[in-house]
Design a protein around this motif. Structure first.
Motif, PDB file in Angstrom:
ATOM      1  N   ALA A  51       0.950  -0.917  -0.373  1.00 11.71           N
ATOM      2  CA  ALA A  51      -0.153   0.139  -0.188  1.00 11.71           C
ATOM      3  C   ALA A  51       1.012   1.206   0.264  1.00 11.71           C
ATOM      4  O   ALA A  51       1.668   1.031   0.731  1.00 11.71           O
ATOM      5  N   THR A 134       3.953   5.987  -7.363  1.00 11.31           N
ATOM      6  CA  THR A 134       3.711   4.487  -7.633  1.00 11.31           C
ATOM      7  C   THR A 134       4.712   3.802  -7.576  1.00 11.31           C
ATOM      8  O   THR A 134       5.112   3.714  -6.868  1.00 11.31           O
ATOM      9  N   VAL A 143       0.741   0.163  -7.566  1.00  4.01           N
ATOM     10  CA  VAL A 143      -0.597   0.911  -6.586  1.00  4.01           C
ATOM     11  C   VAL A 143      -0.019   2.081  -6.355  1.00  4.01           C
ATOM     12  O   VAL A 143       0.933   2.445  -6.635  1.00  4.01           O
ATOM     13  N   ASP A 145      -0.856   6.874  -5.981  1.00  2.00           N
ATOM     14  CA  ASP A 145      -1.316   7.523  -4.498  1.00  2.00           C
ATOM     15  C   ASP A 145      -0.480   9.062  -5.007  1.00  2.00           C
ATOM     16  O   ASP A 145       0.480   9.526  -5.815  1.00  2.00           O
TER      17      ASP A 145
END
Length: 225
Positions: A51, A134, A143, A145
């Protein structure tokens, strides 16, 4: 014949045999035991799961440093292999290296472990820019953000107008105009006017504080235009 599928270490199995003798003499009763030795090994089956969280300031001044924090965490139960974090520098921000894509090799990340990465960029243009990061690993999906920052410029402008000529002993009025041409409201703006020694300050509007030949105005908020 008795068959026991598994006998645990240290366990005991007891069976009974009842015979009826039919003649005199010594009876020899033998039992034969046959077993396949068994040894066991345990294998933990896990899954890596990464994450990413990126944080940064919502507001930044033009030409100032903008510091972002990237946190990559392995929330899974197995090691995340060859973790790499890439940060895409948006057009309105710049990095000291001049690169538009920054790469950080985190290597392997154990279960529940985290890695913090700090990225410092320069606010080069006014506007709102989103910085995307990434995280990718060889055994997990990628993943991403982002963190969005509005780059603003603070500015203050002052102009003073008044009579170019006046007779001695007569009143001369002046107008001071303070404006905020920037992007954000300004707080606690202080305006000071120092009258020359050959004059006397008679009055000042808008709650100006007069001390000798100095007038001070305190503006709590000066809104942007």
């Amino acid at each position: 014949t008795w068959t026991f599928s598994n006998v645990a270490e240290g366990a005991t199995k007891t069976v009974y045999v009842y015979l009826k003798p039919t003649q005199e003499g010594t009876i020899t009763n033998c039992a034969t035991l046959a077993a396949v030795p068994q040894t066991c090994v345990q294998t933990v089956v896990g899954k890596a799961d990464i994450a990413i969280q990126k944080d940064g300031p919502a507001l930044a001044q033009l030409n100032s440093d903008v510091v972002y924090t990237i946190v990559v965490t392995n929330t899974g139960t197995a090691v995340a292999k060859n973790v790499v974090v890439t940060d895409n520098v948006p057009a309105g921000l710049t990095h000291a290296s001049g690169k538009n894509v920054l790469a950080y090799n985190v290597s392997d990340l154990a279960p529940k472990a985290s890695k913090n990465i700090q990225v410092t960029l320069k606010a080069a243009k006014r506007g709102t820019f989103c910085n995307v990061a990434t995280a990718d690993a060889s055994n997990t999906p990628a993943v991403k953000d982002d963190a969005c920052t509005k780059v603003v410029q603070s500015a203050l402008k002052i102009a003073k107008t008044g009579l170019k000529k006046q007779f001695i002993g007569k009143k001369a009025g002046y107008t001071i105009t303070v404006t905020n041409p920037g992007d954000v409201d300004l707080k606690n703006v202080v305006v000071t006017d120092a009258a020359p020694a050959a004059t006397t300050v008679l009055s000042a509007s808008d709650n100006g504080t007069i001390t000798g030949n100095n007038i001070v105005w305190n503006l709590s908020v000066l809104k942007s235009n």
